[in-house]
Design an enzyme around this catalytic site. Structure first.
Site, PDB file in Angstrom:
ATOM      1  NE  ARG A  10      -9.088  -5.349 -20.208  1.00 24.76           N
ATOM      2  CZ  ARG A  10      -9.063  -4.132 -20.750  1.00 24.76           C
ATOM      3  NH1 ARG A  10      -8.021  -3.341 -20.568  1.00 24.76           N
ATOM      4  NH2 ARG A  10     -10.064  -3.700 -21.469  1.00 24.76           N
TER       5      ARG A  10
ATOM      6  CG  ASP B 294      -8.313   2.798 -29.411  1.00 25.37           C
ATOM      7  OD1 ASP B 294      -8.472   2.564 -30.607  1.00 25.37           O
ATOM      8  OD2 ASP B 294      -7.353   2.375 -28.737  1.00 25.37           O
TER       9      ASP B 294
ATOM     10  CD  GLU C 297       2.310  -8.758  10.847  1.00 27.07           C
ATOM     11  OE1 GLU C 297       2.057  -7.541  10.879  1.00 27.07           O
ATOM     12  OE2 GLU C 297       1.442  -9.652  10.801  1.00 27.07           O
TER      13      GLU C 297
ATOM     14  N   PRO D 128       0.812  -1.219   0.000  1.00 28.42           N
ATOM     15  CG  PRO D 128      -0.566  -1.422   1.879  1.00 28.42           C
ATOM     16  CD  PRO D 128       0.563  -2.075   1.158  1.00 28.42           C
TER      17      PRO D 128
END
Ligand code: 9WO
Length: 254
Positions: free
Chosen positions: A158, A173, A120, A93
């Protein structure tokens, strides 16, 4: 391109790589994913890959030595295969937020080594010495880096040639303009519900392609203006809004 994934849970990857439109990219080797089970690089008889944190506290830390061995093996294998080293990526994060521009860049490169943390976290010395790029999916905590790694692989797969049909590449697009997508509807024309019937917006049934395109553009613009005004500002600054777009935005009460 080639991705080498260092993980304690290699079995999580196949279920995602063998389904849907991205399957072709993985099975053809267009996106060649090699899994490196971290436990194979443990040095002791118990195949230990974690230990208690110096300084005390809850949880366990991923040991530096198995990770460094695994990274070394990946480096050798990539070099032997004639693959460019590519960046070592760790998911956290605290990393740089992943966006479509980054996926497009990575989709054009040689691939990467993906380091999936558990427990952790990883001994900081490994991160300091070995990691080129820390990437985040957003401001929340997971139990491991595998889902972020899969999200990255899915987003890159993709974008490969031949994964999406021609029609869908055009759609993509239109996402290049950085706006949120318009809503989509399919059959039936009227959805009967206890709270009242819901018809499909009539313009979509009109057969007027220019009207439909304009309606979709305006739905994208209003949704983006409401939810992500920062994206409107970015599109404007990049010259991606037409005069018609600006006229429409001016009519919105925000
Ligand atoms: C966890 C964490 C929590 C608060 C502030 C910084 C932090 N870094 C990490 C971290 O790197 N954790 C390791 C990977 C080990 C534990 C599981 N990991 C993880 C990655 N949890 N959540 C993520 C993650 C990655 C990308 N985007 C969102 C969450």
């Amino acid at each position: 391109m080639r991705f080498d994934v260092i993980t304690l849970f290699p079995e999580l990857f196949a279920p995602f790589m063998t389904v849907g439109v991205t399957r072709r990219a993985f099975e053809s080797g267009q996106v060649d994913v090699r899994l490196w089970p971290l436990r194979d690089f443990a040095s002791d008889n118990y195949r230990r890959v974690d230990d208690r944190p110096y300084g005390g506290g809850p949880g366990m830390v991923m040991l530096a030595e198995p990770l460094l061995k695994a990274l070394g093996a990946v480096r050798n294998a990539r070099s032997e295969a004639g693959a460019t080293a590519g960046p070592v990526i760790h998911f956290s994060p605290t990393g740089r937020p992943i966006n479509q521009a980054l996926l497009r860049e990575l989709a054009q490169g040689p691939g990467a080594t993906l380091l999936c943390g558990r427990y952790e976290g990883i001994d900081q010395r490994v991160l300091d010495r070995e990691v080129d790029l820390e990437l985040s999916l957003g401001d929340f905590v997971l139990s491991g880096g595998e889902l972020p790694a899969l999200a990255l692989l899915d987003g890159i797969a993709r974008l490969q040639e031949g994964v999406l049909s021609d029609a869908r590449s055009h759609e993509q697009d239109s996402f290049e303009d950085g706006l949120l997508d318009c809503p989509h509807y399919s059959r039936p024309e009227v959805l009967a519900l206890p709270e009242g019937d819901q018809p499909v917006p009539p313009v979509l049934l009109s057969g007027h392609h220019a009207d439909i395109a304009r309606w979709r553009r305006e739905r994208s613009l209003s949704l983006t203006a409401q939810r992500r005004p920062d994206l409107i500002a970015a599109a404007r600054a990049a010259g991606r809004l037409s005069k018609a777009d600006e006229r429409y935005l001016a009519t919105l009460a925000l």
